[in-house]
Motif scaffolding. Structure first.
Motif, mmCIF file in Angstrom:
data_model
loop_
_atom_site.group_PDB
_atom_site.id
_atom_site.type_symbol
_atom_site.label_atom_id
_atom_site.label_comp_id
_atom_site.label_asym_id
_atom_site.label_seq_id
_atom_site.Cartn_x
_atom_site.Cartn_y
_atom_site.Cartn_z
ATOM 1 N N GLN A 23 3.058 4.176 -7.093
ATOM 2 C CA GLN A 23 3.231 2.834 -7.666
ATOM 3 C C GLN A 23 4.362 2.779 -8.697
ATOM 4 O O GLN A 23 4.156 2.369 -9.845
ATOM 5 C CB GLN A 23 1.919 2.328 -8.287
ATOM 6 C CG GLN A 23 1.848 0.825 -8.380
ATOM 7 C CD GLN A 23 0.443 0.341 -8.723
ATOM 8 O OE1 GLN A 23 -0.429 1.107 -9.099
ATOM 9 N NE2 GLN A 23 0.232 -0.958 -8.587
ATOM 10 N N ALA A 26 -2.585 3.596 -7.837
ATOM 11 C CA ALA A 26 -2.179 4.950 -7.467
ATOM 12 C C ALA A 26 -2.804 5.985 -8.387
ATOM 13 O O ALA A 26 -2.977 7.146 -8.009
ATOM 14 C CB ALA A 26 -0.657 5.059 -7.520
ATOM 15 N N ILE A 34 1.852 1.983 -3.475
ATOM 16 C CA ILE A 34 0.742 2.633 -4.189
ATOM 17 C C ILE A 34 0.649 4.097 -3.794
ATOM 18 O O ILE A 34 0.496 4.989 -4.642
ATOM 19 C CB ILE A 34 -0.577 1.896 -3.886
ATOM 20 C CG1 ILE A 34 -0.533 0.491 -4.483
ATOM 21 C CG2 ILE A 34 -1.770 2.660 -4.425
ATOM 22 C CD1 ILE A 34 -1.620 -0.414 -3.970
ATOM 23 N N GLU A 52 0.826 -1.203 0.000
ATOM 24 C CA GLU A 52 0.000 0.000 0.000
ATOM 25 C C GLU A 52 0.867 1.263 0.000
ATOM 26 O O GLU A 52 0.504 2.285 -0.595
ATOM 27 C CB GLU A 52 -0.943 -0.012 1.205
ATOM 28 C CG GLU A 52 -2.017 -1.098 1.115
ATOM 29 C CD GLU A 52 -2.957 -1.087 2.314
ATOM 30 O OE1 GLU A 52 -2.811 -0.176 3.173
ATOM 31 O OE2 GLU A 52 -3.816 -1.968 2.395
#
Length: 779
Positions: free
Chosen positions: A34, A120, A30, A27
């Motif tokens: 990303q 993203a 992202i 995460e």
């Protein structure tokens, strides 16, 4: 709990275990835009101490949730490379140390989480997103309070349905909702080359993830659906059913508990799905389309040519997929202006923008690739499964694994492939169809590429089978030299994990192989997969791939293939409780083995036939078959088959109420394995002898044998066998009234059974409950 110091960045303090920590690391990537693993590897290398070159493979591995440990220095380098300040880097370092310490002490276990990564570049859709979130969290009317929440997202291909569903799901999870279970499946409702996924197969996967032992999963769709509803009832669960074909495919997969949320995406209207809140998704408006273009290529370039930017997104038909592809092409060409990009889009003379946006956009993206990347992109459409790894792609295109990884990362940068989980890539349906059309134009390479990747899967699953059961009767491989190195494994656990990850692709490979006339790949794949499929109790799938393999072997007049497939069919049918169907398959396999002069194969088949006869109640016939197996193994000089036959004779004698003779044959088997220093065979023999002694209530003798079996299993690292021995020791101690002494061994065994989701788990729990009650009464 403290929130992360940098706005919007994930908080590593929320990770309860290593798996959750790795999810949060994904995460963070992202959140940081990303960057591809190739780009991230270049950033990380100079940040390490000492600085060094880092392979993209090394970075990819750090994001794999199944990892047992992480390199702390690499994690710190990745976090720094993703743009966090030193205070935040220190928080990630401490969290990494904590979850590793937690892993060493055994716990806690994180929630079941299957969500692919958020994007993203997610843009727009604010109205639709808020509607989805509101439907998931708002109080409902009394008459709806007892029903599951269902939201269906409908729209054309490439419009961003999956991205919206995933973004909404991640928002809900970050807000602390649906923490118990998160399940995801791509139902492949619109694959032009394969049928939609059978909901029964999806339920099988879901139930296994919910820790239902494989032996307890029923065969029928209705029964599986009922069990799924029962097991997920009351759980705070989020289920994404992506790319659904119709209501009939989806309905069995929908739970009934109001604690669950189901998000469904489909190109078709799902109006017959009761109580579903439907969100219709159209193409972007001009503002959102330009915003997506801006997020990918940068605000300065778009601001410099606003009219050209509007023309570009209009030429893309405002379709999100098309805009993302064009933006990626522009990002990788810093010298291009938006006006020049627009001229490239019109190179086919399409002056009326929007006439054929996808074809022009695809041609633009594909035309900008070098020849090797173009070839890989074309061949990816020939992969039999719905996703693929870099090694599998390397097999398709005759590349080295490192080059395959780099080319896939480049295709990902260009938005031509997706990577929703680390190390596993996929083509969007529209891009798959486009690549398939290109591949069909190259007729000479199409069949060769398919056979290369199927051969790679065959070599890899055979290597896995050798680790899973080294003593099995081995099928000799006949494969051409391969540029791509087949998968290799360090032990049975690693081999089983690879098979679990590639399970859907292995089934798809067997299906594809069955369609190649004259090839022996179908029966070879079925045979090599059989050990894994049977151990995982995928019995219906075992039956299916072997039926395909039998058709292929018979059509090609492969006698050896027929014998192998019929032998495995007999084993599978017996496991399904159909001995009357198993016996004819094994009998025919035996005839073929004898016709071919395959004496070791004859011995193996006779032992299997003996077991089927015993299960059918034909005990004397079973004993005669076992004796024939023992004689054949002796003629072949095959010690492993001899051990199997001795075990088969012992079982028959036991069932015939001749226990002392049965034990005599088991001790012969034991002595042979000691002489051969065969640790696996020795452990199995000891286990069987102990079981016989325990049944005869000869507990002292059983304990002596079980302790030796535990020592051997511990030395070889076979956790399941060691736990089985400990469980046996606990049973024997408890049976002789030594309940307190039994508890430590039982608790050690139970911990392993829980970790492995072993079939003995229920019996072990029942024994612990019984011992606890007895010891409480004594106190």
């Amino acid at each position: 709990m403290a929130e992360s110091g940098q706005q919007g960045a994930p908080d590593p303090g929320k990770a309860a275990d290593l798996a959750e920590f790795i999810v949060l690391l994904g995460e963070l990537r992202i959140w940081a835009g990303q960057p591809s693993y190739r780009v991230l590897a270049k950033r990380v290398g100079p940040l390490l101490r000492p600085a060094r070159t880092v392979s993209p493979f090394t970075v990819v591995d750090a994001f794999k949730v199944a990892r047992r440990r992480l390199d702390l220095d690499l994690v710190v380098g990745i976090v720094r490379a993703l743009g966090l300040g030193e205070d935040e880097v220190d928080r990630w370092r401490k969290a990494c140390v904590r979850v590793h310490a937690c892993a060493k002490t055994g716990g806690p276990t994180g929630a079941l989480r299957q969500l692919p990564a958020d994007l993203a570049t997610f843009t727009g859709r604010s109205t639709e997103l808020e509607a989805l979130l509101a439907a998931a969290v708002r109080p409902r009317a009394d008459n709806a309070a007892a029903t599951v929440v269902i939201s269906a997202i409908e729209g054309m291909a490439g419009v961003g349905k999956t991205q919206l569903a995933l973004h909404a799901a991640h928002r809900l999870v970050r807000d602390g909702r649906y923490q118990d279970v998160q399940l995801y499946v791509n139902l492949r409702g619109f694959d032009p080359e394969s049928p939609p996924i059978d909901p029964a197969a999806v339920l099988d996967s879901f139930l296994r993830h919910l820790e239902v032992p494989a032996q307890q999963i029923p065969d029928g769709l209705d029964e599986r659906a009922a069990m799924f509803r029962d097991r997920i009832n009351g759980k705070s669960a989020l289920i994404i059913l992506d790319n659904a074909a119709d209501e009939q495919q989806v309905r069995p997969l929908v739970p009934s508990s109001p604690s669950c949320l189901v998000l469904i995406t489909s190109r078709r209207s799902l109006i017959e799905l009761d109580d579903a809140v439907v969100t219709q998704l159209d193409v972007f408006d001009q503002g959102d389309a330009v915003s997506l273009l801006t997020r990918i290529v940068g605000a300065e370039r778009v601001a410099a040519e606003p009219e050209a930017a509007e023309a570009v997104v209009e030429a893309c038909g405002y379709l999100p997929l098309a805009v993302a592809l064009v933006a990626a092409r522009l990002r990788s060409r810093p010298s291009w202006s938006l006006a020049y990009l627009m001229s490239r889009l019109r190179k086919h003379g399409v002056d009326a923008v929007g006439t054929q946006p996808l074809q022009d956009v695809f041609d633009l993206s594909y035309g900008g690739l070098d020849s090797r990347t173009q070839r890989l992109f074309r061949l990816l459409a020939l992969h039999p499964g719905q996703d693929f790894t870099a090694p599998a792609a390397a097999a398709l295109a005759e590349l080295g694994e490192a080059e395959s990884e780099l080319l896939l990362e480049y295709l990902q940068d260009e938005h031509l492939v997706q990577q929703q989980t680390p190390g596993r890539y996929a083509l969007h349906d529209l891009l798959h169809a486009y690549a398939s059309g290109l591949a069909q134009q190259e007729h000479d390479e199409e069949r060769n590429a398919v056979e290369r990747v199927l051969s790679w899967y065959l070599a890899s699953v055979d290597a896995a089978a050798q680790q899973i059961m080294p003593a099995r009767y081995t099928l000799p491989l006949e494969l051409p030299p391969m540029a791509a190195v087949p998968a290799g494994f360090d032990g049975s656990a690693e081999a089983m994990a690879w098979c679990d990850q590639e399970y859907a692709n292995l089934l798809a490979a067997a299906e594809r192989a069955a369609g190649i006339p004259g090839s022996d790949l179908a029966w070879r794949l079925a045979t090599s997969m059989s050990m894994y499929l049977l151990l995982r109790c995928h019995l219906q799938e075992t039956l299916h791939v072997h039926e395909l393999g039998l058709e292929s072997a018979l059509a090609g007049r492969h006698l050896a293939g027929e014998a192998w497939v019929r032998s495995n069919l007999g084993i599978c049918l017996a496991a399904l409780g159909r001995p009357e169907s198993a016996a004819p398959q094994l009998t025919r396999a035996l005839e073929v083995r004898r016709e071919l002069g395959d004496v070791s194969g004859e011995a193996a088949t006779l032992s299997n036939l003996a077991r089927v006869l015993v299960e059918s109640g034909e005990l004397e016939a079973g004993l005669d078959c076992s004796m024939q197996a023992l004689a054949a193994a002796g003629r072949a000089g095959d010690r492993k088959r001899e051990g199997t036959a001795l075990n088969s004779v012992a079982i028959c004698l036991w069932e015939l109420k001749r226990p002392l003779e049965a034990l005599d044959y088991l001790h012969r088997k034991l002595a042979m394995h000691r002489e051969d220093r065969d640790a696996i065979g020795l452990g199995l023999a000891l286990h069987n002898i102990a079981e016989f002694h325990e049944t005869l209530q000869q507990y002292d003798e059983a304990l002596q044998v079980l302790r030796e079996a535990q020592h051997i299993a511990s030395a070889s690292g076979d956790l399941h066998a060691e736990a089985g021995a400990l469980f046996g020791i606990a049973r024997c101690l408890s049976a002789t009234g030594q309940h307190q002494a039994a508890r430590p061994d039982l608790e050690r065994a139970l911990a392993v059974f829980e970790k492995l989701k072993a079939p003995e788990l229920r019996d072990a729990r029942e024994l612990l409950t019984r011992i606890t009650e007895l010891t409480d009464d004594e106190e």
